[in-house]
Write an enzyme that holds these catalytic residues in place. Structure first.
Site, PDB file in Angstrom:
ATOM      1  N   CYS A 146      -5.192  -2.555   6.450  1.00  0.00           N
ATOM      2  CA  CYS A 146      -5.932  -1.313   6.272  1.00  0.00           C
ATOM      3  C   CYS A 146      -7.220  -1.454   5.478  1.00  0.00           C
ATOM      4  CB  CYS A 146      -5.025  -0.269   5.624  1.00  0.00           C
ATOM      5  SG  CYS A 146      -4.083  -0.823   4.205  1.00  0.00           S
ATOM      6  N   CYS A 178       0.835  -1.200   0.000  1.00  0.00           N
ATOM      7  CA  CYS A 178       0.000   0.000   0.000  1.00  0.00           C
ATOM      8  C   CYS A 178       0.870   1.250   0.000  1.00  0.00           C
ATOM      9  CB  CYS A 178      -0.933   0.003   1.207  1.00  0.00           C
ATOM     10  SG  CYS A 178      -1.974   1.481   1.320  1.00  0.00           S
TER      11      CYS A 178
END
EC number: 2.8.1.13
Length: 361
Positions: A193, A98
């Site tokens: 996340c 990410c």
């Protein structure tokens, strides 16, 4: 200098905005929306609360604020990587991907390029050596996040600012409380996340399903239980096996036959290893071998991590014709192919980069 601040609504990134404004900057605030939602609304991510808190921060400090949607890119580049890595029987690191591909990749391509610097709430620091920027560890060893940043490149680290990297978490909380920030009492986020409140195994089941297989004791070859698919288990795993008489650890996976091999640890050789092999290694700032700092003919003393913990392990790094080999000073448990080995200097201060583990023994 034009600064963009990536803000999540949490206490860390809120204090980033506070400190930037104290230093005379007026950062443009961005919230990256990446929470997953499929056609059934399967993934529940608390984006609305995040955005509300970030809006309050932006208003308080008079900063421009924009919500940017990278949902599609996140699915294509990070979530699909996670699912495919698990399908192959390897251990993924979606948070690392990410940072590399979304926060400092897609965001930079579409918005970040307009700014001189990008500020984030990561617990990390930077050092300038020989005119080049290096990623360095944070003051708080428990919160240090350099291992999650160890796949970024030189162009990315050169633009990054970490305004809270020289602070302890307790100091960040104290600043937030003293400033009366709306996120001062907010709990830290946990887990991957994009999952929000969704359980990791539920997510994996959604995309890979279930397939019953045998759990076999490595030393005896006895079948001692059943599992619902090798993709639910990682090397070194201790919990969630449903076995009595433990503790039991996952030590190997037979992907072709869908078999999980476990051990109680009475033979340390089955659980612990000292050798980590990597086919490639990605240096953040520059290749230390090509730059002449390291000699490929000699072993290089380093410290390293293979999982997110405050502890570092000492070892010797070798570069050969077929890749890189790290010999650990001590035996370590759960060397998982697919996970990343993050390399630091001997003082575990400078983070040089990382390589995906292909084999451990």
């Amino acid at each position: 200098m034009d600064v963009a601040a990536l803000v999540s609504g949490g206490v860390d990134s809120s204090v980033v905005v506070h400190r930037l404004c104290e230093e005379g900057y007026k950062p443009a605030i961005f919230y990256i929306r990446i929470g997953m939602e499929d056609e059934d609304g399967y993934i529940d991510c608390p984006a609305e609360e995040d955005i509300e808190l970030t809006t309050l921060i932006a208003r308080r400090y008079g900063c421009p604020f924009e919500v940017v949607d990278l949902h599609k890119e996140y699915w294509e580049r990070v979530v699909s990587y996670t699912v495919e890595t698990v399908r192959r029987g390897l251990t993924p690191n979606p948070d690392m991907m990410c940072n590399k591909l979304i926060k400092f990749g897609c965001f930079e391509e579409r918005w970040g390029y307009q700014f001189d610097r990008i500020a984030t709430g990561h617990y990390a620091t930077t050092d300038l050596l020989n005119g080049k920027t290096y990623l360095s560890t944070a003051k708080d060893p428990v919160k240090d996040q350099t291992d999650f940043l160890a796949q970024i490149n030189f162009a990315q680290i050169s633009k990054l600012m970490f305004p809270i990297g020289h602070l302890l978490k307790s100091e960040v909380r104290a600043i937030a409380n003293a400033a009366g920030l709306p996120s001062a009492k907010r709990k830290d986020s946990q887990g991957i996340c994009f999952l929000g409140k969704i359980d990791y195994n539920d997510f994996i089941e959604r995309y890979l399903g279930k397939k019953e297989g045998r759990i076999i004791e490595l030393e005896t070859g006895k079948v001692i239980g059943r599992h619902q698919g090798y993709w639910f288990h990682t090397i070194g795993q201790r919990k969630g096996l449903g076995l009595s008489g433990g503790p039991w650890f996952v030590v190997k996976k037979d992907i072709k036959r869908n078999i999980i091999l476990v051990s109680r640890g009475y033979d340390p050789d089955t659980q612990y290893g000292k050798t980590i092999e990597m086919e490639t290694f990605d240096f953040i700032t520059e290749d230390a071998y090509e730059a002449g700092y390291w000699n490929r003919e000699d072993a290089t003393p380093v410290t390293f991590k293979i999982r997110h913990t405050p502890e570092f392990t000492r070892g010797l790094l070798y570069k050969g014709e077929k890749g890189y080999r790290l010999e650990s000073e001590e035996r370590i448990q759960g060397i998982a192919p697919g996970q990343y080995c993050v390399i630091y200097d001997e003082d575990h201060h400078l983070c040089y980069g990382s390589g995906m583990i292909t084999k451990g023994r």
